[in-house]
Design an enzyme around this catalytic site. Structure first.
Site, PDB file in Angstrom:
ATOM      1  N   HIS A  10       0.806  -1.044   0.128  1.00 40.44           N
ATOM      2  CA  HIS A  10      -0.035  -0.016   0.020  1.00 40.44           C
ATOM      3  C   HIS A  10       1.007   1.307   0.090  1.00 40.44           C
ATOM      4  CE1 HIS A  10      -3.493  -2.761   0.723  1.00 40.44           C
ATOM      5  NE2 HIS A  10      -4.183  -1.617   0.630  1.00 40.44           N
ATOM      6  N   ALA A  37      -6.432  -2.550   5.311  1.00 42.88           N
ATOM      7  CA  ALA A  37      -5.033  -2.396   5.034  1.00 42.88           C
ATOM      8  C   ALA A  37      -4.344  -1.021   5.412  1.00 42.88           C
ATOM      9  CB  ALA A  37      -4.648  -2.884   3.481  1.00 42.88           C
ATOM     10  N   SER A  73      -7.536   0.569  -1.810  1.00 42.25           N
ATOM     11  CA  SER A  73      -6.997  -0.271  -0.720  1.00 42.25           C
ATOM     12  C   SER A  73      -8.007  -1.510  -0.599  1.00 42.25           C
ATOM     13  CB  SER A  73      -6.743   0.478   0.428  1.00 42.25           C
ATOM     14  OG  SER A  73      -7.920   0.359   1.370  1.00 42.25           O
ATOM     15  N   ASP A  74      -7.010  -2.593   0.016  1.00 44.49           N
ATOM     16  CA  ASP A  74      -7.668  -3.494   0.376  1.00 44.49           C
ATOM     17  C   ASP A  74      -8.501  -3.160   1.906  1.00 44.49           C
ATOM     18  OD1 ASP A  74      -8.906  -6.287   0.574  1.00 44.49           O
ATOM     19  OD2 ASP A  74      -6.969  -7.227  -0.005  1.00 44.49           O
ATOM     20  N   ALA A  75      -9.503  -4.052   2.404  1.00 50.17           N
ATOM     21  CA  ALA A  75     -10.176  -3.980   3.478  1.00 50.17           C
ATOM     22  C   ALA A  75      -9.229  -3.829   4.797  1.00 50.17           C
ATOM     23  CB  ALA A  75     -11.382  -4.848   3.680  1.00 50.17           C
TER      24      ALA A  75
END
Length: 968
Positions: free
Chosen positions: A221, A246, A242-244
């Site tokens: 990230h 992260a 973004s991923d959850a």
């Protein structure tokens, strides 16, 4: 006076250029409104008439998490079709259903998070079901087809906006938010980046999602590769979501930054545009952005860039146009065409692995025993929608062969659980379920039962209830009531028969039997009435033990109840009886996608669970005409020597059973191909966290052992001849042509595959590498001439000595065949190129990560924002090798840029140590210092470096003989 209509703001004028429309809307948004847009759930701006918007709608193989939808085969099954046209049509259907569902439910998002293009490097990865292939060429081809279907064909407006997952080098669930993938430059450029690169370059991708893991010591990230690579591949504004959770991981689990303000600023500057964190609550993200602004860690321009990329996607989706664009009125949902496509995809995904003596297809008068734990199942996975239609293998065979010719034995063990008081667990009838759980005729809807607290919990009585016990491997069990309901634990802690299937983010339907120390040593299968065997029953979802209380059975702190398993019927006995009375046996085995291998959980072995091995052995012993159907998300290592036929299919969605029955009966000739290597044993596998596919000889590209079934493998009921291979180099491509003929008496598909191989490479190159493929349908006796156009860039590799792609001059083999190991035609071509030249180390020095070979090291971050360094692994010692370093007329000194503490030994050509450089402790891992030592070297040599201790080596430089300064 007549009231005048307010003028239409420029951002709502579709006649204006897109850039001007975005500029206009950005100029109207306040800073606070822009900041609010940075969260996944962007709020409405009522004063501008702008609706709320969220990034993220799961659509991996159908619309997920939003209720009923058409369910297509798992992504790995779509990869097994090797058919871009089919996958594009699946993408079109999925995007149409997204639009149709959006029209009636504004929670459905148009920014879809699909497909997953992570390469299936390691077969034990828990999320292998989400990817397409271990090969970057095949992965990018299938992913490109799916994104084109999701995007649609309109030149300006997108049906949905696909986001690729998960950037980058993400193949492990174990410690997935804290582990670092060490990816050397060749693997980065030739393998991991490649699948993303070709798909993005195709022009149908709206953005990417970074993965949870770190790459070379730096969280994805805050990866500089987003700027250095991704955003250079296209002129479009790519949205990075973004991923959850992260963004918070950067501080909370990874401890990469000291404060969330620093982490948020770093992610935003690196290129993250939408923060998926804290669910629908945007307040923490907004607070962190404001804090970063106040501390000078961000500028308004940083926020401006991110919001611009978001708005670019929203404009392309037609949101700000009159009528919301040309796709707003799509209502295509669960159409006959979608249902037919789901069946076609399921058929094309089936791979025939083995068919000795043509056991398959089965004659129509065959008496069939269909057995196994998945024989009457249509399993979903974490990224599925809710089934509207479904067929199981059993139902498909009933329909195809007639119920009178098909017998069924599930093969579960039937048990009772006896308490220490001599009573047995009992499942009450669910007669008091509330009305909303009942259908039109009063029957319970099992899908509404999971997690319910108004159903009665289990109790005990003198006779108890016979439960179906399935061991899914690693000792993980499910227990099922006679009416099909799974035992589950709700939030109140009580155990109820209240789930249609295991599922959920935390699975509440799995248990583990743990032997109680005060009892005997026999296992649950040692005796039909194993009263001496005491066990505790641990609930996997909570980690608590099952206990018996006056108000019902529950999970609670403490040791729990001591149970004795009383086996009333063994699954293998039922299987043996059914198999012995049939002409042929179909054993359906595999996995439940919510158990032992899924998101958050890697597998531990390639072997089938022991329970299913027992059933397979029983069927084979009772009837030699046994076919194994593996219905699974992953490869397995199975002993198939005495099996006459083996098929594999991923979980095939709503039409899985019908598709399988058509293949078994010969209505369809199977033509799926394996999208990844099936290894023969766990010992063939590298460590799960070893991402160096070159150094550890991973995937079909480099694997030197004998696979169980090779990449690209798949048999057919038809026969095909390959002839007349020719090639011609024209301009910047190689034109390859050959003839394919169906030599059988049935219409069938074939998947010819073209591979290439460098004959005498100067560096390790793939044993063979997929260059092109095509799925072709041919009538009996028909022939077709196939032509593939290979760009000359396909023959290049990443030259670490010069940090560029390079095609070596010399001989290359072109190999055409039915799999990576079933090669039918071969020819050799000679290509020009750029010859290898020694590394100009005097002028350029050496980046430590640009090694040719290594032992015992890993790549880490040079700084938190950019660059790589190399460090020894846990044992504190490692080696680096750099080939063909040109020292010219001579150097007198070697210099090192390093941090930490330790020792570096310098030698040439494996000879004696010429210099030892000792590094005193620096202030931190990013506090680099320069060390130097005298050496004498001329000409071309291999450089060997031995690293000892917790140091980070970033660069190596040299001082010329006539100079008194380091050249870096």
């Amino acid at each position: 006076m007549t009231a005048q209509t307010p003028p239409t703001p420029p951002f709502r004028d579709p006649q204006l250029p897109l850039a001007k429309r975005i500029d206009d809307l950005l100029g109207r948004l306040t800073l606070d409104e822009r900041i609010a847009f940075l969260h996944q759930f962007a709020p409405a701006v009522e004063r501008l008439g702008i609706a709320a918007f969220r990034t993220g709608q799961e659509a991996l193989h159908g619309v997920a998490w939003m209720g009923p939808a058409t369910v297509f085969p798992q992504a790995v099954g779509l990869g097994a079709t090797w058919n871009e046209d089919l996958v594009r049509r699946v993408g079109e259907a999925v995007s149409a259903e997204v639009r149709a569902m959006r029209a009636r439910d504004d929670r459905v998002g148009l920014n879809v998070w699909a497909p997953t293009v992570n390469l299936l490097r390691h077969p034990l990865w828990g999320r292998g079901e989400e990817g397409y292939s271990e090969d970057p060429k095949l992965t990018s081809a299938i992913a490109t087809a799916y994104t084109r279907g999701l995007r649609g064909d309109h030149p300006a407006y997108w049906r949905t906006a696909p986001v690729l997952k998960h950037w980058l080098a993400h193949n492990n669930e174990t410690h997935r938010d804290t582990s670092s993938s060490s990816v050397r430059p060749r693997v980065l450029h030739e393998y991991d980046l490649r699948a993303f690169h070709e798909t993005v370059r195709a022009g149908a991708v709206a953005g990417v999602m970074p993965a949870y893991n770190l790459v070379n010591g730096r969280p994805n990230h805050v990866s500089p590769y987003l700027r250095e690579h991704l955003r250079t591949w296209t002129d479009e504004d790519l949205l990075v979501c973004s991923d959850a959770g992260a963004p918070s991981n950067l501080v909370d689990s990874e401890h990469y930054f000291g404060t969330h303000e620093e982490a948020t600023a770093a992610a935003l500057r690196a290129g993250v545009d939408s923060f998926t964190d804290h669910g629908t609550d945007s307040s923490k993200t907004v607070e962190r952005v404001r804090g970063a602004l106040a501390r000078g860690l961000l500028t308004e321009d940083d926020i401006h860039r991110a919001v611009r990329r978001q708005l670019s996607v929203r404009f392309r989706l037609g949101e700000f146009d009159p009528g919301s664009g040309p796709h707003a009125d799509i209502r295509d949902f669960d159409t006959p065409a979608h249902r037919a496509l789901a069946e076609e995809a399921a058929e094309q995904a089936i791979v025939l692995l083995k068919n000795d003596d043509d056991l398959l297809p089965l004659p129509e008068d065959t008496r069939i025993a269909v057995v196994g734990l998945l024989a009457d199942e249509c399993k979903l996975d974490w990224y599925s929608g809710t089934l509207i239609h479904r067929t199981t293998p059993l139902e498909g065979l009933y329909e195809r062969f007639g119920a009178e010719r098909v017998t069924f034995a599930e093969g579960v063990d039937r048990i009772r659980l006896r308490t220490s008081a001599g009573t047995y667990l009992a499942v009450p009838e669910a007669v008091d379920a509330s009305d909303e759980a009942r259908g039109a005729e009063g029957a319970l809807d099992p899908a509404l039962l999971a997690g319910r607290t108004d159903l009665p919990p289990l109790t005990t009585d003198t006779t108890g209830t016979v439960l179906a016990l399935v061991d899914w491997g690693d000792g993980v069990l499910t227990l099922r009531a006679p009416d099909g309901r799974y035992l589950s634990v709700a939030d109140d802690g009580y155990v109820r028969a209240s789930a249609d299937q295991p599922g959920g983010w935390v699975v509440q339907e799995t248990f583990r039997l743990e032997r109680h120390e005060s009892h005997g040593s026999r296992g649950p299968h040692d005796s039909h009435d194993s009263h001496e065997d005491g066990h505790l029953l641990r609930h996997m979802g909570t980690g608590l033990y099952v206990s018996v209380a006056a108000d019902g059975v529950k999970v609670a702190e403490g040791n729990g109840e001591i149970f004795t398993l009383v086996v009333t019927e063994r699954g293998e006995d039922c299987v043996a009886r059914a198999a012995s009375e049939a002409d042929a046996v179909v054993v359906v085995a595999g996995n439940d996608p919510h158990i032992n291998g899924r998101e958050t959980q890697d597998r531990t072995t390639l072997r089938l669970p022991e329970h299913q091995e027992r059933l397979l052995r029983a069927a084979r012993a009772a009837n030699p005409d046994t076919a194994l159907v593996l219905t699974s998300s992953y490869p397995y290592a199975v002993d198939h020597e005495d099996l006459r036929a083996v098929l594999w299919t991923a979980h095939g969605g709503q039409a899985a059973g019908t598709a399988l029955a058509r293949v078994l009966a010969g209505g369809v000739s199977p033509a799926g191909r394996l999208p990844q290597t099936w290894y023969a044993a766990d010992s063939d596998l590298p460590d799960l966290l070893d991402y160096d596919v070159i150094g550890s000889r991973q995937t079909y590209l480099y694997f030197e052992g004998t696979p169980l079934f090779p990449f690209g493998h798949g048999l057919s009921y038809a026969g095909f001849a390959y002839e007349n291979l020719t090639h011609r180099v024209t301009g910047d491509e190689v034109k390859v042509t050959f003839t394919l003929t169906n030599t059988s008496g049935r219409t069938a598909d074939e998947v010819p595959q073209l591979y290439l191989r460098a004959v005498n490479p100067s560096v390790p190159r793939p044993r063979r590498e997929l260059a092109a493929h095509r799925r072709v349908t041919l009538a009996p006796g028909a022939s077709t001439d196939l032509t593939f156009h290979l760009p000359l860039t396909a023959f290049a590799f990443w030259d670490v000595a010069h940090s560029r792609h390079r095609r070596e001059p010399g001989a290359y083999e072109l190999l055409v065949g039915a799999s990576s190991e079933d090669i039918r035609l071969t020819t050799t071509i000679d290509l020009d190129g750029t010859p290898a030249v020694p590394r100009p180390v005097v002028e350029l020095g050496l980046n430590a990560a640009d090694f040719d070979d290594q032992r015992g090291t890993q790549i880490v971050d040079r700084t938190k924002t950019s660059g790589d360094a190399v460090t020894p692994v846990a044992d504190g010692a490692g080696e680096l090798l750099f080939h063909d370093c040109d020292f010219g007329d001579g150097v007198t000194e070697v210099t090192l840029e390093a941090s930490g503490e330790g020792t570096v030994e310098f030698s040439l050509n494996g000879g004696p140590v010429l210099a030892v450089l000792n590094l005193s402790p620096t202030a931190g891992p990013y506090d680099y210092t320069t060390l130097s030592a005298g050496i004498a070297a001329t000409g071309v040599h291999d450089v060997h470096l031995k690293l000892r201790g917790p140091l980070r080596l970033a660069r190596v430089g040299f001082v010329r003989h006539e100079e008194n300064r380091a050249v870096v």
